[in-house]
Design an enzyme around this catalytic site. Structure first.
Site, PDB file in Angstrom:
ATOM      1  N   ASP A 152       0.869  -1.185   0.000  1.00  0.00           N
ATOM      2  CA  ASP A 152       0.000   0.000   0.000  1.00  0.00           C
ATOM      3  C   ASP A 152       0.905   1.234   0.000  1.00  0.00           C
ATOM      4  OD1 ASP A 152      -2.423  -1.522   0.282  1.00  0.00           O
ATOM      5  OD2 ASP A 152      -1.884  -1.848   2.368  1.00  0.00           O
ATOM      6  N   THR A 222       1.863 -10.462  -9.986  1.00  0.00           N
ATOM      7  CA  THR A 222       0.783 -10.323  -8.998  1.00  0.00           C
ATOM      8  C   THR A 222      -0.361  -9.529  -9.620  1.00  0.00           C
ATOM      9  OG1 THR A 222       1.315  -8.186  -7.992  1.00  0.00           O
ATOM     10  CG2 THR A 222       2.567 -10.090  -7.202  1.00  0.00           C
ATOM     11  N   GLU A 225       0.330  -5.793  -9.814  1.00  0.00           N
ATOM     12  CA  GLU A 225       1.255  -5.455 -10.894  1.00  0.00           C
ATOM     13  C   GLU A 225       0.484  -5.358 -12.213  1.00  0.00           C
ATOM     14  OE1 GLU A 225       3.530  -8.481 -12.867  1.00  0.00           O
ATOM     15  OE2 GLU A 225       5.351  -7.367 -12.423  1.00  0.00           O
TER      16      GLU A 225
HETATM   17  C1  LIG Z   1      -1.670  -3.133  -2.483  1.00  0.00           C
HETATM   18  S1  LIG Z   1      -1.942  -4.744  -1.873  1.00  0.00           S
HETATM   19  C2  LIG Z   1      -0.847  -5.735  -2.846  1.00  0.00           C
HETATM   20  C3  LIG Z   1      -1.197  -7.200  -2.826  1.00  0.00           C
HETATM   21  C4  LIG Z   1      -0.253  -8.150  -3.567  1.00  0.00           C
HETATM   22  N1  LIG Z   1       1.073  -8.166  -2.995  1.00  0.00           N
HETATM   23  C5  LIG Z   1      -0.176  -7.820  -5.035  1.00  0.00           C
HETATM   24  O1  LIG Z   1       0.892  -7.371  -5.487  1.00  0.00           O
HETATM   25  O2  LIG Z   1      -1.181  -8.036  -5.750  1.00  0.00           O
HETATM   26  C6  LIG Z   1      -1.111  -4.695  -0.323  1.00  0.00           C
HETATM   27  C7  LIG Z   1      -1.609  -5.762   0.659  1.00  0.00           C
HETATM   28  O3  LIG Z   1      -0.784  -5.770   1.810  1.00  0.00           O
HETATM   29  C8  LIG Z   1      -1.579  -6.054   2.949  1.00  0.00           C
HETATM   30  N2  LIG Z   1      -0.821  -5.547   4.103  1.00  0.00           N
HETATM   31  C9  LIG Z   1      -0.435  -4.263   4.298  1.00  0.00           C
HETATM   32  N3  LIG Z   1       0.295  -4.154   5.412  1.00  0.00           N
HETATM   33  C10 LIG Z   1       0.385  -5.409   5.933  1.00  0.00           C
HETATM   34  C11 LIG Z   1       1.022  -5.945   7.084  1.00  0.00           C
HETATM   35  N4  LIG Z   1       1.714  -5.145   7.911  1.00  0.00           N
HETATM   36  N5  LIG Z   1       0.901  -7.256   7.336  1.00  0.00           N
HETATM   37  C12 LIG Z   1       0.202  -8.055   6.488  1.00  0.00           C
HETATM   38  N6  LIG Z   1      -0.410  -7.611   5.375  1.00  0.00           N
HETATM   39  C13 LIG Z   1      -0.320  -6.303   5.098  1.00  0.00           C
HETATM   40  C14 LIG Z   1      -2.886  -5.342   2.671  1.00  0.00           C
HETATM   41  O4  LIG Z   1      -3.957  -5.920   3.395  1.00  0.00           O
HETATM   42  C15 LIG Z   1      -3.026  -5.514   1.158  1.00  0.00           C
HETATM   43  O5  LIG Z   1      -3.820  -6.640   0.845  1.00  0.00           O
END
Ligand SMILES: C[S@@+](CC[C@H](N)C(=O)[O-])C[C@H]1O[C@@H](n2cnc3c(N)ncnc32)[C@H](O)[C@@H]1O
Length: 243
Positions: A152, A222, A225
Site C-alpha cells: 500500500d 501479482t 502489478e
Molecule cells: C496493495 S496490496 C498488494 C497485494 C499483492 N502483494 C499484489 O501485489 O497483488 C497490499 C496488501 O498488503 C496487505 N498488508 C499491508 N500491510 C500489511 C502488514 N503489515 N501485514 C500483512 N499484510 C499487510 C494489505 O492488506 C493488502 O492486501
C-alpha cells in the site's frame, strides 16, 4: 523539505514519525459468502502460522526446509502460490490481513466442501495479522528471503509513517535475514518508488543495486502489478541484499 538553517535535506528517519502499532488498510469485508466463511473458519486454522511459533518458525512446518521465506501482504496469493510450487523444499510464511485476500488464496487450495479436510501444501503457512509484529518476533537470521510486492503506497506525506518501508523497521528486517539474504520490493507508485530510493539510499544494512524496470526472472506476477501495467504505470523491482 530542508532542515532549518542547514540547507540540507533531513534524513528520512528524521522526517517520518515512528510506525503506528495499528494497520490502516481494509481488513474486514462487510459480507462473506458461505464458502468464504467456511474457508476462514475451517481451512485457515489448519494452515495458520501462530505467533507462538515465531521463536522456532521452521517447527511450524511438517517437513524439513532448505530455507524459510516470508511474504508481506500477499493480496490474492498468486505470488505466494507460484513460489511454493516452484520451490517445494522452501517454506513460505505468507502474511495478509485482508479477509478477502485470505479467502482468495484459500479458495485455490481446497475445492468446495473440502474446506475442513482437503490436503494443504506442506510448505505454506499463513499469518493473518500484522507482518511487522511477526518479523519483530522471529529469530535472528531465520529468513533467506522477504517479499514485499506492491505494498500500500500511502502517498500522502502525512501518511508516510504507515509505509512498510520505514527507517525504523529496517534493523528488524536486517536482523531476521541471513547474511546475503534477499529483500525483494516491487512498487508501481511514483511516490513510493522515490521513498524506497531515499530510505534505502540512507541506510547501510543492505546493498541495494538500482531497481529493474522489467520483472526479473523468478518473480511471479501479482494482481496489483497487472493492474498497474494496465493503467500505464511503470513498476520498479528492487533486490536488496543483507550485508
Ligand atoms: C496493495 S496490496 C498488494 C497485494 C499483492 N502483494 C499484489 O501485489 O497483488 C497490499 C496488501 O498488503 C496487505 N498488508 C499491508 N500491510 C500489511 C502488514 N503489515 N501485514 C500483512 N499484510 C499487510 C494489505 O492488506 C493488502 O492486501
Amino acid at each position: 523539505m530542508n532542515e532549518p538553517g542547514t540547507g540540507a535535506s533531513p534524513s528520512p528517519e528524521r522526517r517520518v514519525k515512528p510506525p503506528p502499532d495499528r494497520l490502516y488498510g481494509r481488513i474486514k469485508s462487510h459480507t462473506l459468502r458461505p464458502r468464504q466463511r467456511k474457508l476462514l473458519d475451517e481451512t485457515l486454522p489448519r494452515i495458520r502460522f501462530q505467533m507462538e511459533a515465531a521463536t522456532d518458525p521452521r517447527a511450524a512446518f511438517p517437513m524439513a526446509l532448505d530455507q524459510l521465506w516470508l511474504e508481506v501482504g500477499f493480496g490474492g496469493g498468486e505470488h505466494a502460490l507460484s513460489q511454493i510450487e516452484t520451490n517445494p523444499s522452501v517454506g513460505l510464511i505468507a502474511c495478509e490481513v485482508f479477509e478477502l485476500g485470505l479467502c482468495s488464496l484459500l479458495s485455490r487450495l481446497v475445492p468446495d466442501d473440502a474446506e475442513a479436510t482437503g490436503p494443504l501444501p506442506a510448505n505454506l503457512r499463513l499469518y493473518d495479522d500484522d507482518a511487522r509484529q511477526l518479523i519483530r518476533a522471529l529469530p535472528d537470521g531465520s529468513l533467506h528471503r522477504l517479499f514485499l510486492m506492491f505494498p500500500d503506497p500511502w502517498p500522502k506525506l502525512r501518511h508516510a509513517k504507515r509505509r512498510f518501508v520505514h527507517p525504523a523497521l529496517l534493523p528488524d528486517i536486517a536482523r531476521v535475514l541471513v547474511l546475503g539474504g534477499e529483500w525483494r520490493i516491487a512498487s508501481d507508485d511514483p511516490t513510493y518508488q522515490a521513498w524506497v530510493t531515499e530510505v534505502m539510499g540512507a541506510q547501510t544494512l543492505f546493498d541495494v543495486p538500482p531497481p529493474a524496470t522489467i520483472r526479473p526472472e523468478g518473480w511471479p506476477p501479482t494482481r496489483y502489478e497487472a493492474k498497474a501495467i494496465r493503467a500505464g504505470r511503470q513498476p520498479l523491482y528492487w533486490s536488496a541484499v543483507r550485508r
